[in-house]
Scaffold this motif. Structure first.
Motif, short mmCIF file in Angstrom:
data_model
loop_
_atom_site.label_atom_id
_atom_site.label_comp_id
_atom_site.label_asym_id
_atom_site.label_seq_id
_atom_site.Cartn_x
_atom_site.Cartn_y
_atom_site.Cartn_z
N CYS A 1 -53.10 34.35 -25.82
CA CYS A 1 -53.99 33.19 -25.84
C CYS A 1 -54.65 32.95 -24.49
O CYS A 1 -55.63 32.20 -24.39
CB CYS A 1 -53.23 31.94 -26.29
N LYS B 1 -55.02 31.85 -41.84
CA LYS B 1 -54.33 32.22 -40.60
C LYS B 1 -53.20 33.21 -40.85
O LYS B 1 -52.95 34.11 -40.04
CB LYS B 1 -53.81 30.97 -39.90
N ASP B 2 -52.50 33.07 -41.97
CA ASP B 2 -51.40 33.99 -42.27
C ASP B 2 -51.87 35.44 -42.34
O ASP B 2 -51.13 36.36 -41.97
CB ASP B 2 -50.72 33.61 -43.58
N VAL C 1 -53.17 37.93 -32.64
CA VAL C 1 -52.42 36.68 -32.66
C VAL C 1 -51.55 36.60 -31.42
O VAL C 1 -51.34 37.58 -30.71
CB VAL C 1 -51.52 36.59 -33.93
N ASP C 2 -51.04 35.41 -31.18
CA ASP C 2 -50.06 35.17 -30.11
C ASP C 2 -48.78 34.73 -30.82
O ASP C 2 -48.67 33.60 -31.30
CB ASP C 2 -50.58 34.06 -29.18
N LEU C 3 -47.83 35.65 -30.92
CA LEU C 3 -46.61 35.36 -31.69
C LEU C 3 -45.78 34.25 -31.06
O LEU C 3 -45.27 33.39 -31.77
CB LEU C 3 -45.76 36.63 -31.81
N THR C 4 -45.63 34.27 -29.75
CA THR C 4 -44.80 33.27 -29.08
C THR C 4 -45.32 31.86 -29.29
O THR C 4 -44.56 30.93 -29.57
CB THR C 4 -44.69 33.58 -27.58
N ASN C 5 -46.64 31.71 -29.17
CA ASN C 5 -47.25 30.39 -29.29
C ASN C 5 -47.78 30.11 -30.69
O ASN C 5 -48.38 29.05 -30.93
CB ASN C 5 -48.37 30.25 -28.25
N ARG C 6 -47.57 31.08 -31.62
CA ARG C 6 -47.97 30.92 -33.02
C ARG C 6 -49.44 30.54 -33.14
O ARG C 6 -49.81 29.61 -33.85
CB ARG C 6 -47.08 29.90 -33.75
N LEU C 7 -50.29 31.32 -32.46
CA LEU C 7 -51.72 31.05 -32.47
C LEU C 7 -52.49 32.28 -32.95
O LEU C 7 -52.11 33.41 -32.64
CB LEU C 7 -52.21 30.70 -31.06
N PHE D 1 -51.71 37.22 -39.01
CA PHE D 1 -50.35 37.63 -38.64
C PHE D 1 -49.93 38.86 -39.45
O PHE D 1 -49.24 39.75 -38.93
CB PHE D 1 -49.37 36.47 -38.84
#
Length: 441
Positions: free
Chosen positions: A418, A195-196, A213-219, A199
């Motif tokens: 997301c 996953k990293d 990715v979705d930075l705010t929701n860490r997805l 990002f």
């Protein structure tokens, strides 16, 4: 299965459109396209990047992403190409699924110029409107287009639309997607990805790539959850940037990959709505209006409010639970705010994809008056007796009205990655200079 219609077998160029080979449980039409890219080289030369065309996102009988594909080929044996494509659809399509109804069409070079305007109109209709199978079949019969259909043949709608896109590359906004596919023995199992690395790829290539990715929701949002063959898909502005991002991904071995030219991230599905009366279910719109009811949160975490047009008609609008932090913004709206909404309509409710705050209405509050001597707020002196400062003895008859500062500013806002639909244009792609953008990062 339909018979061939009007094929001249000595032609050298052809376009192949395919749709509806997947199901909710597995398979993917883009995987078949990627497979055919390799296999059809036995019969000729692929002339352009393959196309991935997303159709009307509100169609209820779609399988997953409502995508069709098209390939452009130079060949001396079109009859063998048709036979091979037909055979592979029969082998790989999820025929056991009720919603899976494959279709393929074959456009020959001699018909390109005649069919260009007709199929461009059909493409736009397939993305924005609702097309019946019989309409597509009638068009195929009328124009003498070679076709194959399986079961009820609904896939010929998307297949025709994809051919229209391939015939008119200059007529529509395009983006690109790098799609990596899993080894077949891995299908249906949990995907092994770092996953990293997604990002990292986003940091290196955003905003030329988006929705990785979705930075705010860490997805990580570019890795599907279903049992289909796709390992991940990177979307971006050009083939080079999506390939650069994909090269940074660390994951399980890949069977194959393909870079598709697409209409994703273009807002191609949106229709301008002059008023609410013209809005219909299963269509997507850009609508301007005034917030007429305060947003309320209902069961499930969905946030609902109403918008009023100039004619006095109202429509319910929703930020559904999957839009996550976007709902916090929607809860700050108040009646009187001027907005432009983009989204799809189902069951009479507009599902918001983007919102532009054009003008915020003033919000007024009341508070106890301040003492002119010490600056502290006065206390009530009793019912109907006004207010008094206990320290200084000063008096005031009524509360003070003031304009409250709103924790909101005009601009264009979007749902987080997301929750983004394939066709919705992310603010990362928006080149407007007249307003402030608020990307969901």
């Amino acid at each position: 299965m339909e018979k061939h219609h009007g094929i001249k077998l000595d032609t050298e160029k052809m376009i192949i459109g395919i749709d509806d080979t997947d199901s909710n449980e597995g398979m993917c039409t883009t995987y078949l396209g990627a497979l055919l890219l390799e296999e059809l080289q036995e019969y000729g030369t692929v002339e352009a990047l393959p196309l991935l065309v997303r159709l009307n996102p509100t169609i209820p009988y779609k399988t997953r992403g409502n995508a069709a594909v098209a390939l452009k080929l130079k060949t001396d044996c079109p009859e063998k190409v048709i036979a091979h494509v037909t055979s592979r659809i029969g082998e790989l399509a999820r025929m056991e699924c009720e919603k899976t109804n494959p279709g393929a069409v074959f456009i020959l070079e001699k018909d390109y110029e005649t069919l260009k305007p007709v199929l461009m109109s059909f493409l736009e209709e397939a993305v924005k409107e609702v097309i019946e199978i019989d309409n597509a079949k009638d068009l195929i019969s009328e124009l003498g287009i070679a076709s194959k259909s399986f079961k009820n043949g609904r896939g010929i709608i998307g297949a025709l639309a994809a051919c229209g896109a391939m015939l008119n590359p200059e007529k529509w906004d395009c983006t690109f997607e790098y799609l990596a596919y899993r080894q077949k023995e891995k299908w249906g199992t949990q995907r092994d990805v770092d996953k990293d690395s997604f990002f990292e790829a986003d940091r290196e290539t955003y905003p030329e790539t988006w929705d990785t990715v979705d930075l705010t929701n860490r997805l990580v949002v570019c890795v599907p959850r279903s049992g289909d063959p796709v390992l991940f898909g990177i979307r971006g502005e050009n083939p080079e940037i999506v390939s650069k991002a994909a090269a940074l991904i660390r994951a399980e071995p890949v069977e194959r990959f393909a870079v598709y030219r697409t209409n994703q991230g273009t807002d191609m599905h949106l229709l301008p709505a002059q008023n609410i009366a013209e809005i219909r279910d299963m269509h997507s719109y850009r609508l301007e209006g005034t917030v007429s009811t305060a947003p309320k949160t209902i069961e499930g975490g969905h946030v609902i409010f109403a918008v009023l047009d100039r004619e006095g008609d109202e429509i319910d609008c929703a930020a559904f639970e999957p839009t996550k932090n976007f709902r916090y913004l929607i809860r700050k709206l108040v009646p009187g705010d001027r907005v432009i909404l983009s989204g799809s309509v189902t069951s009479g409710t507009l599902n918001i994809e983007k919102i532009e705050l054009k003008a915020l209405t003033p919000v007024y509050r009341e508070e106890n008056p301040k003492c002119p001597e010490c600056g502290k707020h006065m206390k009530s002196a009793g019912q109907g007796q006004g207010f008094r400062c206990k320290k200084c003895g000063t008096m005031s008859l009524s509360k003070v009205k003031y304009e409250a500062e709103r924790d909101l500013e005009p601009g264009l806002y979007e749902v987080p990655p997301c929750a983004r639909r394939h066709l919705a244009k992310p603010l990362a792609r928006d080149k407007r200079q007249d307003i402030r953008l608020h990307p969901a990062r």
